[in-house]
Design an enzyme around this catalytic site. Structure first.
Site, PDB file in Angstrom:
ATOM      1  N   GLY A   1       3.582  47.222  32.807  1.00 57.81           N
ATOM      2  CA  GLY A   1       3.788  47.088  31.362  1.00 57.81           C
ATOM      3  C   GLY A   1       2.513  46.740  30.611  1.00 57.81           C
TER       4      GLY A   1
ATOM      5  CE  LYS B   1      14.317  60.452  30.314  1.00 55.75           C
ATOM      6  NZ  LYS B   1      15.333  59.443  29.982  1.00 55.75           N
TER       7      LYS B   1
END
Ligand code: ADP
Ligand code: MG
Length: 396
Positions: free
Chosen positions: A375, A195
């Site tokens: 992350g 995405k």
């Protein structure tokens, strides 16, 4: 280039107590470690300090116990696996105490229980930092992967103790600096994955930094749709087409060339080895979905990489877990690997699925550096200053 201090600057550590932040957050099943990659990354730092006679006190978290004692988050089961990769004895301390630490022999290696059992860890509580700092003479951060969090054990301790980057941290920071901080141009970024929405900040930052932005994966569909292509049943964030246009415009202003695929591999169902077609992006049927970029696109991208000195890669180009939609990712990864081997390209990659995809392609060994930080790697790709890294700079 390094504004932070490393183990080279640490001086004589014999008899000193070194609080060392490591990443012991390894996958486990039935009380045993199933993948010791993260543990192995810390071997150089721990061995070097222990051999120099320091008392090595390892600080780490495990899972998310949210500031309370919960037995399933204990670090105790990690101790034997760590002893294995180190080839030396490792002790465990449920609660650090001044006396217990004073009693340790020089060179001892000790795992201290999950830092996140205390609520002060994630709150970066200054009181907790002061208490924990009292158990050490110096602080070493060897865990890039947790340094995007300003926690007691990643940031707080640097305010109390002389602070140094460990060897794994040093290697990671140097590799990342060579990829985006101060790279050799031309630089290409490969961004893929499912995405656009999860990587907006990454794309926005990269267009200002790189010469070529290669967009693949599901997110390419949103960009194709923004350019008026009918992507059929493909994964596509139609509500983000305006954002995609804005990114393309920003790239134009920054003289960053954006590469979108012009051929794609489509199928009517998302399953292993279904009937597929390789088509021009303008020929996707209404009942088809794009699951990989096509061979002509891959060939053009390989030619782009051949003109580049640096590539930074996050995200697969297709649904690589499901054959044959791994083809483009495998082919371009092998090209990057070969160019790296020949010495013409510095290649840096990161991201959970990206690491898996590069392993699958057999390309990992040849890449210059692969970050296993999820992350933290993405925040770094967004151009953010990571609090744990910043603290090392400030205390230098
Ligand atoms: P990373 O973990 O390396 O940051 P992401 O999580 O962003 O990567 O993306 C990886 C996922 O994107 C994979 O599960 C892959 O199957 C999916 N993906 C890539 N291309 C497509 C596509 N065309 N359609 C659907 N899913 C895709
Ligand atoms: Mg992922």
């Amino acid at each position: 280039m390094t504004a932070f201090r490393t183990l080279d600057d640490i001086g004589d550590v014999a008899g000193k107590r070194a609080l060392v932040r490591v990443d012991l957050n390894v996958p486990m099943a039935d009380g045993a470690v199933t993948d010791d990659t993260r543990l192995r990354a810390h071997v150089p730092t721990i061995t070097e300090l222990s051999d120099a006679g320091a008392k090595v006190l390892l600080l780490a978290h495990f899972g998310r116990p949210k500031g309370e004692y919960k037995p399933e988050f204990s670090l105790r089961p990690v101790v034997p696996a760590l002893a294995d990769v180190l080839g030396r004895d490792v002790k465990f301390m449920e609660r650090p105490s001044g006396e217990a630490i004073a009693d340790l022999a020089d060179g001892s290696v000790v795992v201290i229980e999950n830092t996140r059992y205390a609520p002060g860890e994630e709150k970066n509580d200054p009181g907790m930092a002061k208490v924990i700092a009292g158990f050490g003479d110096l602080y070493v951060n060897d865990a890039f992967s947790v340094s995007h969090r300003a926690h007691m054990s990643t940031e707080g301790l640097t305010h109390h103790l002389p602070s140094f980057a460990g060897r794994a941290m040093e290697a990671e920071l140097k590799a990342l600096e060579a990829a985006l901080g101060n790279p050799e141009h031309p630089v290409a970024a490969v961004v893929g994955g499912a995405k656009v929405s999860t990587k907006l900040a990454v794309l926005e930052h990269l267009v200002t930094k790189v010469d070529h932005l290669i967009i693949g994966g599901g997110m390419a569909n949103t960009f194709l749709a923004a350019r008026g292509v009918d992507v059929g049943k493909s994964l596509c964030e139609h509500d983000l087409t305006d954002t995609a246009v804005a990114i393309l415009e920003a790239a134009d202003r920054a003289e960053c060339t954006v590469h979108l695929p012009y051929d794609v591999v489509v199928a009517k169902e998302f399953a292993a080895n279904p009937p597929t077609r390789t088509v021009n992006v303008h020929d996707v049927a209404a009942d088809e979905m794009i699951l990989d970029i096509g061979p002509a696109a891959v060939e053009a991208l390989a030619d782009v990489l051949k003109t580049c000195r640096t590539v930074v890669w996050n995200g697969p180009l297709g649904a690589f877990e499901t054959p044959p939609f791994d083809a483009a990712t495998v082919a371009l990864a092998q090209t990057a690997a070969a160019l790296t081997r020949e010495g013409s390209l510095v290649s840096v990659a990161g991201g959970g699925d990206t690491v898996a995809a590069l392993n699958h392609a057999g390309a990992s060994e040849d890449f210059t550096f692969i970050s296993t930080a999820g992350g933290a790697f993405l925040e770094w790709m967004e151009g953010k200053e990571l609090p744990g890294v910043k603290a090392l700079h400030q205390s230098a």
